[in-house]
Design a protein around this motif. Structure first.
Motif, PDB file in Angstrom:
ATOM      1  N   MET A   1      -7.591 -14.438  -4.903  1.00  0.00           N
ATOM      2  CA  MET A   1      -7.878 -13.578  -3.755  1.00  0.00           C
ATOM      3  C   MET A   1      -7.205 -12.223  -3.984  1.00  0.00           C
ATOM      4  O   MET A   1      -6.368 -12.072  -4.870  1.00  0.00           O
ATOM      5  CB  MET A   1      -7.314 -14.189  -2.465  1.00  0.00           C
ATOM      6  N   LEU A   2      -7.570 -11.261  -3.152  1.00  0.00           N
ATOM      7  CA  LEU A   2      -6.834  -9.994  -3.104  1.00  0.00           C
ATOM      8  C   LEU A   2      -5.891 -10.058  -1.911  1.00  0.00           C
ATOM      9  O   LEU A   2      -6.277 -10.535  -0.845  1.00  0.00           O
ATOM     10  CB  LEU A   2      -7.797  -8.812  -2.955  1.00  0.00           C
ATOM     11  N   ALA A   3      -4.666  -9.569  -2.089  1.00  0.00           N
ATOM     12  CA  ALA A   3      -3.666  -9.757  -1.030  1.00  0.00           C
ATOM     13  C   ALA A   3      -2.957  -8.465  -0.637  1.00  0.00           C
ATOM     14  O   ALA A   3      -1.822  -8.210  -1.057  1.00  0.00           O
ATOM     15  CB  ALA A   3      -2.653 -10.810  -1.457  1.00  0.00           C
ATOM     16  N   PRO A   4      -3.597  -7.648   0.191  1.00  0.00           N
ATOM     17  CA  PRO A   4      -2.843  -6.565   0.818  1.00  0.00           C
ATOM     18  C   PRO A   4      -1.801  -7.226   1.727  1.00  0.00           C
ATOM     19  O   PRO A   4      -2.157  -8.087   2.543  1.00  0.00           O
ATOM     20  CB  PRO A   4      -3.909  -5.818   1.620  1.00  0.00           C
ATOM     21  N   HIS A   5      -0.528  -6.888   1.563  1.00  0.00           N
ATOM     22  CA  HIS A   5       0.538  -7.646   2.207  1.00  0.00           C
ATOM     23  C   HIS A   5       0.367  -7.771   3.719  1.00  0.00           C
ATOM     24  O   HIS A   5       0.380  -8.867   4.279  1.00  0.00           O
ATOM     25  CB  HIS A   5       1.888  -6.990   1.862  1.00  0.00           C
ATOM     26  N   ALA A   6       0.164  -6.631   4.387  1.00  0.00           N
ATOM     27  CA  ALA A   6       0.042  -6.626   5.853  1.00  0.00           C
ATOM     28  C   ALA A   6      -0.345  -5.220   6.284  1.00  0.00           C
ATOM     29  O   ALA A   6      -0.114  -4.252   5.542  1.00  0.00           O
ATOM     30  CB  ALA A   6       1.371  -7.019   6.501  1.00  0.00           C
TER      31      ALA A   6
ATOM     32  N   GLY B   1       0.793  -1.228   0.000  1.00  0.00           N
ATOM     33  CA  GLY B   1       0.000   0.000   0.000  1.00  0.00           C
ATOM     34  C   GLY B   1       0.819   1.267   0.000  1.00  0.00           C
ATOM     35  O   GLY B   1       0.318   2.343  -0.348  1.00  0.00           O
ATOM     36  N   PHE B   2       2.102   1.156   0.374  1.00  0.00           N
ATOM     37  CA  PHE B   2       2.922   2.370   0.449  1.00  0.00           C
ATOM     38  C   PHE B   2       3.493   2.771  -0.912  1.00  0.00           C
ATOM     39  O   PHE B   2       4.074   3.837  -1.045  1.00  0.00           O
ATOM     40  CB  PHE B   2       4.047   2.202   1.480  1.00  0.00           C
ATOM     41  N   LEU B   3       3.335   1.935  -1.924  1.00  0.00           N
ATOM     42  CA  LEU B   3       3.853   2.292  -3.250  1.00  0.00           C
ATOM     43  C   LEU B   3       3.012   3.423  -3.853  1.00  0.00           C
ATOM     44  O   LEU B   3       1.801   3.515  -3.625  1.00  0.00           O
ATOM     45  CB  LEU B   3       3.815   1.076  -4.183  1.00  0.00           C
ATOM     46  N   SER B   4       3.653   4.266  -4.642  1.00  0.00           N
ATOM     47  CA  SER B   4       2.941   5.424  -5.193  1.00  0.00           C
ATOM     48  C   SER B   4       1.860   4.994  -6.191  1.00  0.00           C
ATOM     49  O   SER B   4       0.867   5.664  -6.371  1.00  0.00           O
ATOM     50  CB  SER B   4       3.941   6.366  -5.864  1.00  0.00           C
ATOM     51  N   ASN B   5       2.066   3.831  -6.809  1.00  0.00           N
ATOM     52  CA  ASN B   5       1.071   3.367  -7.788  1.00  0.00           C
ATOM     53  C   ASN B   5       0.144   2.292  -7.202  1.00  0.00           C
ATOM     54  O   ASN B   5      -0.365   1.436  -7.931  1.00  0.00           O
ATOM     55  CB  ASN B   5       1.769   2.831  -9.034  1.00  0.00           C
ATOM     56  N   ALA B   6      -0.053   2.359  -5.886  1.00  0.00           N
ATOM     57  CA  ALA B   6      -0.822   1.300  -5.214  1.00  0.00           C
ATOM     58  C   ALA B   6      -2.226   1.163  -5.791  1.00  0.00           C
ATOM     59  O   ALA B   6      -2.743   0.055  -5.944  1.00  0.00           O
ATOM     60  CB  ALA B   6      -0.882   1.560  -3.711  1.00  0.00           C
ATOM     61  N   GLU B   7      -2.830   2.291  -6.145  1.00  0.00           N
ATOM     62  CA  GLU B   7      -4.207   2.189  -6.649  1.00  0.00           C
ATOM     63  C   GLU B   7      -4.255   1.510  -8.019  1.00  0.00           C
ATOM     64  O   GLU B   7      -5.172   0.741  -8.309  1.00  0.00           O
ATOM     65  CB  GLU B   7      -4.850   3.577  -6.702  1.00  0.00           C
ATOM     66  N   ASP B   8      -3.257   1.783  -8.853  1.00  0.00           N
ATOM     67  CA  ASP B   8      -3.183   1.082 -10.138  1.00  0.00           C
ATOM     68  C   ASP B   8      -3.032  -0.419  -9.898  1.00  0.00           C
ATOM     69  O   ASP B   8      -3.644  -1.237 -10.582  1.00  0.00           O
ATOM     70  CB  ASP B   8      -1.980   1.572 -10.954  1.00  0.00           C
TER      71      ASP B   8
ATOM     72  N   LEU C   1      -3.999  -2.122  -7.352  1.00  0.00           N
ATOM     73  CA  LEU C   1      -5.267  -2.690  -6.890  1.00  0.00           C
ATOM     74  C   LEU C   1      -6.211  -2.923  -8.072  1.00  0.00           C
ATOM     75  O   LEU C   1      -6.850  -3.979  -8.173  1.00  0.00           O
ATOM     76  CB  LEU C   1      -5.926  -1.775  -5.846  1.00  0.00           C
ATOM     77  N   ARG C   2      -6.271  -1.944  -8.982  1.00  0.00           N
ATOM     78  CA  ARG C   2      -7.143  -2.093 -10.151  1.00  0.00           C
ATOM     79  C   ARG C   2      -6.713  -3.312 -10.969  1.00  0.00           C
ATOM     80  O   ARG C   2      -7.543  -4.129 -11.386  1.00  0.00           O
ATOM     81  CB  ARG C   2      -7.085  -0.820 -10.998  1.00  0.00           C
ATOM     82  N   GLU C   3      -5.409  -3.468 -11.140  1.00  0.00           N
ATOM     83  CA  GLU C   3      -4.914  -4.646 -11.871  1.00  0.00           C
ATOM     84  C   GLU C   3      -5.252  -5.940 -11.135  1.00  0.00           C
ATOM     85  O   GLU C   3      -5.596  -6.950 -11.750  1.00  0.00           O
ATOM     86  CB  GLU C   3      -3.396  -4.556 -12.046  1.00  0.00           C
ATOM     87  N   ALA C   4      -5.138  -5.887  -9.819  1.00  0.00           N
ATOM     88  CA  ALA C   4      -5.418  -7.095  -9.020  1.00  0.00           C
ATOM     89  C   ALA C   4      -6.886  -7.493  -9.136  1.00  0.00           C
ATOM     90  O   ALA C   4      -7.217  -8.688  -9.228  1.00  0.00           O
ATOM     91  CB  ALA C   4      -5.038  -6.856  -7.559  1.00  0.00           C
ATOM     92  N   VAL C   5      -7.764  -6.486  -9.158  1.00  0.00           N
ATOM     93  CA  VAL C   5      -9.190  -6.776  -9.315  1.00  0.00           C
ATOM     94  C   VAL C   5      -9.447  -7.425 -10.682  1.00  0.00           C
ATOM     95  O   VAL C   5     -10.169  -8.424 -10.799  1.00  0.00           O
ATOM     96  CB  VAL C   5     -10.026  -5.476  -9.147  1.00  0.00           C
ATOM     97  N   GLU C   6      -8.815  -6.866 -11.707  1.00  0.00           N
ATOM     98  CA  GLU C   6      -8.960  -7.462 -13.042  1.00  0.00           C
ATOM     99  C   GLU C   6      -8.437  -8.896 -13.077  1.00  0.00           C
ATOM    100  O   GLU C   6      -9.038  -9.789 -13.665  1.00  0.00           O
ATOM    101  CB  GLU C   6      -8.197  -6.634 -14.086  1.00  0.00           C
TER     102      GLU C   6
ATOM    103  N   CYS D   1       0.480  -1.630   4.414  1.00  0.00           N
ATOM    104  CA  CYS D   1      -0.686  -1.060   3.727  1.00  0.00           C
ATOM    105  C   CYS D   1      -1.407  -0.080   4.658  1.00  0.00           C
ATOM    106  O   CYS D   1      -2.128  -0.509   5.560  1.00  0.00           O
ATOM    107  CB  CYS D   1      -1.672  -2.159   3.335  1.00  0.00           C
ATOM    108  N   PRO D   2      -1.232   1.207   4.433  1.00  0.00           N
ATOM    109  CA  PRO D   2      -1.903   2.195   5.281  1.00  0.00           C
ATOM    110  C   PRO D   2      -3.425   2.033   5.200  1.00  0.00           C
ATOM    111  O   PRO D   2      -3.958   1.497   4.218  1.00  0.00           O
ATOM    112  CB  PRO D   2      -1.452   3.534   4.697  1.00  0.00           C
ATOM    113  N   ARG D   3      -4.095   2.544   6.229  1.00  0.00           N
ATOM    114  CA  ARG D   3      -5.540   2.350   6.372  1.00  0.00           C
ATOM    115  C   ARG D   3      -6.374   2.706   5.132  1.00  0.00           C
ATOM    116  O   ARG D   3      -7.227   1.894   4.726  1.00  0.00           O
ATOM    117  CB  ARG D   3      -6.029   3.162   7.580  1.00  0.00           C
ATOM    118  N   PRO D   4      -6.148   3.838   4.478  1.00  0.00           N
ATOM    119  CA  PRO D   4      -6.995   4.165   3.308  1.00  0.00           C
ATOM    120  C   PRO D   4      -6.909   3.096   2.228  1.00  0.00           C
ATOM    121  O   PRO D   4      -7.919   2.722   1.614  1.00  0.00           O
ATOM    122  CB  PRO D   4      -6.423   5.500   2.811  1.00  0.00           C
ATOM    123  N   MET D   5      -5.713   2.604   2.025  1.00  0.00           N
ATOM    124  CA  MET D   5      -5.532   1.570   1.002  1.00  0.00           C
ATOM    125  C   MET D   5      -6.219   0.272   1.423  1.00  0.00           C
ATOM    126  O   MET D   5      -6.896  -0.376   0.615  1.00  0.00           O
ATOM    127  CB  MET D   5      -4.025   1.342   0.812  1.00  0.00           C
ATOM    128  N   LEU D   6      -6.030  -0.118   2.677  1.00  0.00           N
ATOM    129  CA  LEU D   6      -6.684  -1.332   3.166  1.00  0.00           C
ATOM    130  C   LEU D   6      -8.196  -1.235   2.975  1.00  0.00           C
ATOM    131  O   LEU D   6      -8.845  -2.203   2.565  1.00  0.00           O
ATOM    132  CB  LEU D   6      -6.381  -1.539   4.648  1.00  0.00           C
TER     133      LEU D   6
END
Lengths: 431, 431
Positions: free
Chosen positions: B182-187, B152-159, B161-166, B191-196
């Motif tokens: 599955m979806l796998a937020p590492h820990a 979640g700390f990566l700058s492209n985390a939202e991208d 996530l979108r790829e992971a959903v696909e 992974c900061p709260r907004p991303m989680l």
């Protein structure tokens, strides 16, 4: 036996730490190691009688199982997940009272088959009717330190000690030198002080080591405090136990002074992590013992409390348990675990002059591990793979005293099905 | 595939506890179990396409490895006996940055070969380039829950996530239904709260479970206290993680309230005793979790921290570790260990409707264990022998979705030597 030669194996001698040497040559003549080193420096004396291709194999000293009760294979799985006292009183002792000589013989034969398959070339046995277990070991070709069980509280304890002394004298160097008996007072809590002192005197007199259980449980320590006014190891020092060579199984509950005593006295501490975990005995302070300079080997204990005779698994457990117990992932690294399983065990049994490493002049107790299996790749570190990824079944060839007893997974002489059939007959009668 | 029939095996379904049934018949038609019961009550529909003689074998559900990073086979033995941070920062991450698609593919193929040999029929994977690992699993024929690693700390985390959903949508039920992403937020600490919260919403939206590391170390708990003002499990409840199905690896450091939360929320707790021991992470309170009614499976973790994919060894470690940790030899008995390794893992992965037990209507994921070996005698208790005496190599035949992938120790389709060669090529380039 003649000349046995192994060419091209990845070789760990455990004489120079746990370095892995690629493509070395190994030779033994009449059971004694005559060469282990680079292929290009090898000067063959004669044509080998037996030439083994070591490609894709790891050659190392055989594992030493420094504490077991071999014939207890017959009890395997008969009583698990129980508290210690009901386990002993309701399950083990009533059956042991029914043991006949052939039961101990076939139970030990089953143990020998299992150990040879798992790369164990030498074991330290403590069990009833030791002539039977010893006969089985001699016939199976494995190396062994036999001893009966001296229970000092029995009314005929002195007769039993006399018989045990005779046994040691009769069997010393039996089986072409593979048999080295010991005297085995069971434990301080089952052998009152006068009896223990007689055993120590006898061991000094005839020059054999002592095999004993020490400080396995908290209750054992309390018993020493009650009877001697001091903790187990201090009490044993006090009565002179450590004036003779000793293989002391378990040594779980120790204080700092006792760790020092064990190290100074060069006691062979035999760590049995599988048994200690399964019976909830506790966790032996192995890193502290090693830091103090103690001699440490590994043992499986008997199959009623483990439930196998897999010394490689004990090496793995020793490493993992030390790490989680100390909170330090660098504790007991793979090289140390492998050393305990081989050289450490030989030292604990007072046999370091003949086995435990692959060195010229020592007896040829060696194993070949098949490293052409998925869990041995990539080959970043073969010692790590052996301790953290391998399993006993990766051992494919087992050599004792220069004789190939298991060759590529097949016994050369033992009839495994006959052994299994007889051991099951015994178990059927006993249970 | 057609009709697969197994006759005469000692059978443990894990549906009725761990009872052992002698001489039962098992049948699967097109990968679905159609009969498992007494031979005399079996009414064959048709001639089997594949008839397996189960004599001297133990038939049971395949093991479920509920947490691993499969392609990390490439790292096996490259960095052991180290502290966690230098291990990650100096050894693991620099190499992971060099990973190419073919590395993940061949590393996963090596993992699949190793797992199928060890009787693992289903695994829960979290690793980079998940398309590659999934492709390998599909080709190897094994069952798998794939997921990428969302940091979640990566700058492209939202991208990401979108790829992971696909990815989840593209691969759901791939490989003839064997793939369940599955979806796998590492820990939480990566992974900061907004991303989680975004990941949780996405999982709920597309109906997939979440695979995450929770409370592996004391530092993880401290991180939750710093960031949420509460301990890890409480924090995850607070943000709604447990509103979707979750497979939570490790769960080592828990207080009583957190144990209750995990049980009430039906979180799939994945106990990884080998990794927790080797990395000195601590000892998960498994008996307490089970007493609270929690769902518990077992995982090997990746080969950089274990160093194998042997789930039977995890079952053994789970039993032994629980006993020594609680001081109670009756803790986590053999039957429970076997249940965790099969049914518990299936439940933790939200797959209990299709695998985990041998029952009519479920998919035919099963193994045959060779019990004609010394350490399986006498046969006082086959469940005890499996947990306390067996080793993964005793697995001789592995069946996934009704297809025999390993038959009597030989792969039916996988080319093991080709896999090993490619995996070693990758390792040579990476290290």
């Amino acid at each position: 036996m003649g000349i046995l030669r192994i060419e091209g194996a990845e070789t760990i001698t455990v004489a120079d730490g746990c370095q892995v040497h690629s493509g070395w040559t190994f030779e033994a003549v009449d059971g004694e190691i005559t060469y282990v080193g680079p292929a290009e420096e090898f000067q063959p004396s004669d044509k080998p009688d037996d030439l083994i291709d070591g490609a894709n194999s790891l050659l190392l000293p055989g594992f030493v199982n420094a504490h077991t009760h071999a014939a207890m294979t017959l009890f395997r799985g008969s009583a698990d997940d129980m508290q210690l006292q009901p386990w002993l009183e309701e399950k083990i002792w009533p059956v042991e009272r029914k043991l006949k000589p052939e039961d101990v013989y076939w139970g030990t034969m089953l143990a020998a088959a299992e150990m040879l398959r798992a790369g164990v070339t030498c074991y330290n046995d403590m069990y009833h009717l030791p002539e039977q277990g010893t006969r089985a070991a001699i016939e199976a070709g494995i190396r062994m330190c036999p001893s009966g069980v001296l229970l000092g509280f029995l009314s005929n304890a002195e007769d039993l000690l006399r018989e045990a002394v005779e046994f040691c004298q009769d069997y010393d160097e039996a089986g072409d030198g593979r048999i080295k008996p010991m005297l085995a007072p069971h434990a301080p809590y089952t052998c009152p002080r006068p009896m223990l002192e007689k055993v120590i005197a006898a061991a000094a007199d005839i020059g054999v080591p002592i095999h004993i259980h020490l400080a396995e449980t908290e209750e054992n320590v309390q018993s020493a405090l009650d009877n001697y006014g001091m903790r187990t190891i201090q009490a044993m020092k006090e009565i002179g136990l450590f004036s003779v060579p000793v293989a002391a199984a378990h040594c779980v509950h120790l204080d700092e002074t006792e760790i020092e005593i064990l190290a100074e006295s060069q006691v062979g501490v035999v760590h049995c992590p599988g048994s200690n975990m399964k019976l909830s005995s506790g966790i032996a302070p192995v890193p502290e013992l090693l830091a103090a300079g103690a001699t440490v080997g590994l043992g499986t204990d008997g199959c009623a409390s483990n439930n196998n005779l897999d010394l490689l698994q004990e090496a793995q457990l020793a490493a993992l348990l030390a790490k989680v117990h100390t909170g330090d992932p660098t504790a007991l690294p793979a090289e140390v675990a492998l050393t305990l399983a081989t050289r450490g065990g030989a030292e604990a049994l007072n046999l370091a002059d003949r086995i435990g490493t692959l060195e010229v002049g020592k007896r040829a107790d060696a194993i070949l591990v098949d490293i052409d299996r998925p869990h041995f790749y990539p080959r970043h570190n073969l010692v790590s793979h052996l301790i953290y990824a391998a399993r006993a079944s990766d051992v494919r060839t087992t050599i004792v005293d220069g004789k190939v007893l298991l060759r590529d997974g097949q016994f050369t002489e033992l009839d495994e099905q006959e052994i299994i059939a007889h051991a099951c007959e015994s178990a059927d009668r006993l249970f």
